[in-house]
Design an enzyme around this catalytic site. Structure first.
Site, short mmCIF file in Angstrom:
data_model
loop_
_atom_site.label_atom_id
_atom_site.label_comp_id
_atom_site.label_asym_id
_atom_site.label_seq_id
_atom_site.Cartn_x
_atom_site.Cartn_y
_atom_site.Cartn_z
N LYS A 33 0.71 -1.13 0.08
CA LYS A 33 0.20 0.03 -0.27
C LYS A 33 1.15 1.29 0.16
O LYS A 33 2.03 1.29 0.82
CB LYS A 33 -0.90 0.03 1.29
N ASP A 60 -3.30 4.46 -1.75
CA ASP A 60 -4.05 4.79 -0.87
C ASP A 60 -4.24 6.54 -0.69
O ASP A 60 -3.57 6.87 0.26
CB ASP A 60 -3.77 3.99 0.50
N LYS A 62 -7.38 8.09 -0.90
CA LYS A 62 -8.70 8.51 -0.59
C LYS A 62 -9.23 9.72 -1.32
O LYS A 62 -9.43 10.92 -0.84
CB LYS A 62 -8.49 8.88 0.80
N HIS A 64 -11.49 12.68 -3.02
CA HIS A 64 -12.52 13.16 -2.62
C HIS A 64 -12.76 14.56 -2.95
O HIS A 64 -12.15 15.47 -2.78
CB HIS A 64 -12.59 13.25 -0.82
N ASP A 65 -13.75 14.55 -4.29
CA ASP A 65 -13.52 16.05 -5.00
C ASP A 65 -14.90 15.89 -5.70
O ASP A 65 -15.75 14.92 -5.69
CB ASP A 65 -12.45 16.03 -5.74
N ILE A 66 -15.10 16.63 -6.55
CA ILE A 66 -16.47 16.42 -7.41
C ILE A 66 -16.36 15.39 -8.53
O ILE A 66 -15.01 14.93 -8.86
CB ILE A 66 -16.65 18.09 -8.38
N THR A 119 -11.15 6.42 11.26
CA THR A 119 -11.38 5.99 12.50
C THR A 119 -10.62 6.77 13.79
O THR A 119 -10.61 6.54 14.93
CB THR A 119 -10.31 4.52 12.87
N ARG A 180 -2.35 -6.60 14.51
CA ARG A 180 -1.12 -7.00 15.05
C ARG A 180 -0.84 -8.56 15.30
O ARG A 180 -1.69 -8.90 16.03
CB ARG A 180 -1.23 -6.00 16.44
N GLY A 210 1.34 -2.77 8.65
CA GLY A 210 2.54 -1.77 8.41
C GLY A 210 3.70 -2.02 9.53
O GLY A 210 4.39 -3.08 9.17
N ARG A 211 3.57 -1.46 10.57
CA ARG A 211 4.82 -1.48 11.24
C ARG A 211 5.26 -2.95 11.86
O ARG A 211 6.25 -3.03 11.89
CB ARG A 211 4.95 -0.58 12.47
O1 C5P Z 1 1.88 0.44 11.27
P1 C5P Z 1 0.54 -0.09 10.94
O2 C5P Z 1 0.19 -1.29 11.01
O3 C5P Z 1 -0.65 0.47 12.28
O4 C5P Z 1 -0.17 0.72 9.56
C1 C5P Z 1 -1.76 0.62 9.22
C2 C5P Z 1 -1.77 1.59 8.25
O5 C5P Z 1 -3.07 1.52 7.96
C3 C5P Z 1 -1.07 2.94 8.02
O6 C5P Z 1 -0.93 3.10 6.47
C4 C5P Z 1 -2.56 3.66 8.29
O7 C5P Z 1 -2.46 4.89 7.87
C5 C5P Z 1 -3.58 2.97 7.59
N1 C5P Z 1 -4.88 2.92 8.40
C6 C5P Z 1 -5.16 2.81 9.69
N2 C5P Z 1 -6.49 2.94 10.11
C7 C5P Z 1 -7.45 3.38 9.16
C8 C5P Z 1 -7.36 3.68 7.89
C9 C5P Z 1 -5.81 3.42 7.43
O8 C5P Z 1 -4.22 2.56 10.15
N3 C5P Z 1 -8.42 3.30 9.93
#
Ligand code: C5P
Length: 230
Positions: A33, A60, A62, A64-66, A119, A180, A210-211
């Site tokens: 992503k 990713d 997102k 958002h426009d006309i 969120t 996680r 991600g992390r």
């Molecule tokens: O590092 P981590 O696993 O928290 O990364 C989650 C990814 O998902 C990030 O790129 C974050 O911007 C994205 N994301 C999120 N929560 C959302 C929408 C997107 O964590 N509600």
């Protein structure tokens, strides 16, 4: 569709860092992503490089426009060959329909995913922008609208997945961050997390991680462990 549900969030600030990392993970076991920071820093050339490495890319941004503007950018993104992209459902029915129609013309149509309620927003935040519904009600409302207007799925919390699956049926794609792996050291800034297996049981189709992967000493091992855990 490849069997792996893993989408690795490439949350890096430069093309070099993103590509160096991408070379360390198996393109046949995950997708990637690309979000705002990396795309603004690196531009469309990065998407091409990721494709050369064999990855399918979720863009990713997102939108958002006309409707006309969103349709135009969706066309450009489809020409880049991205596998998935997203728009804000709150852009409304006509915007989502315009995005869908633009993507229909692509040689390989990307999945069109909608973002419902960020969120980061709670009931107070929604009230301030004039929305009286609870975040949960608003998520369901916007997801139904998005589905009706032709979106293929939504980004949602795994905690919302079961209700959305019930409401929107088995074909609607649920893309869930806040994952996680069991035994991860912490949740970072994610407030409510689920393990990959829990999220899949709840109805997720794709897990955005991600992390736990990008900061691992052996990211490929984490990917393998997640796949084995499912
Ligand atoms: O590092 P981590 O696993 O928290 O990364 C989650 C990814 O998902 C990030 O790129 C974050 O911007 C994205 N994301 C999120 N929560 C959302 C929408 C997107 O964590 N509600």
């Amino acid at each position: 569709m490849k069997p792996s549900p893993i989408i690795v969030a490439l949350d890096f600030s430069t093309q070099e860092a993103a590509l160096e990392f991408a070379r360390r993970i198996p393109a046949d076991k995950c997708r990637v992503k690309v979000g705002f920071e990396l795309f603004v820093a690196a531009g469309p050339g990065l998407i091409e490089q990721l494709h050369k490495l064999g990855f399918e890319v979720f863009l990713d941004l997102k939108f958002h426009d006309i409707p006309n503007t969103v349709a135009s950018v969706c066309r450009v993104a489809a020409d880049l060959g991205v596998w998935m992209l997203n728009v804000h459902a709150s852009g409304g029915r006509r915007m989502i329909v315009a995005a869908r129609e633009a993507l229909e013309q692509a040689a390989h149509r990307p999945h069109l995913i909608a973002v419902t309620v960020l969120t980061s927003m709670d009931a107070t935040d929604l009230g301030e922008v004039g929305i009286a519904r609870s975040p949960e009600q608003q998520v369901l409302h916007l997801a139904s609208l998005a589905s009706d207007a032709g979106a293929d799925g939504v980004v949602c919390s795994a905690r919302e997945a079961a209700a959305l699956r019930q409401e929107l049926g088995s074909d609607f794609l649920l893309v869930t961050p806040g994952i996680r792996p069991a035994g991860s050291s912490g949740s970072d800034d994610q407030r409510r997390v689920m393990t990959p297996a829990e999220a899949m049981t709840a109805g997720s189709d794709f897990l955005v991680i991600g992390r736990p992967i990008t900061q691992a000493a052996s990211p490929g091992d984490v990917i393998n462990e997640v796949l084995v855990s499912l």
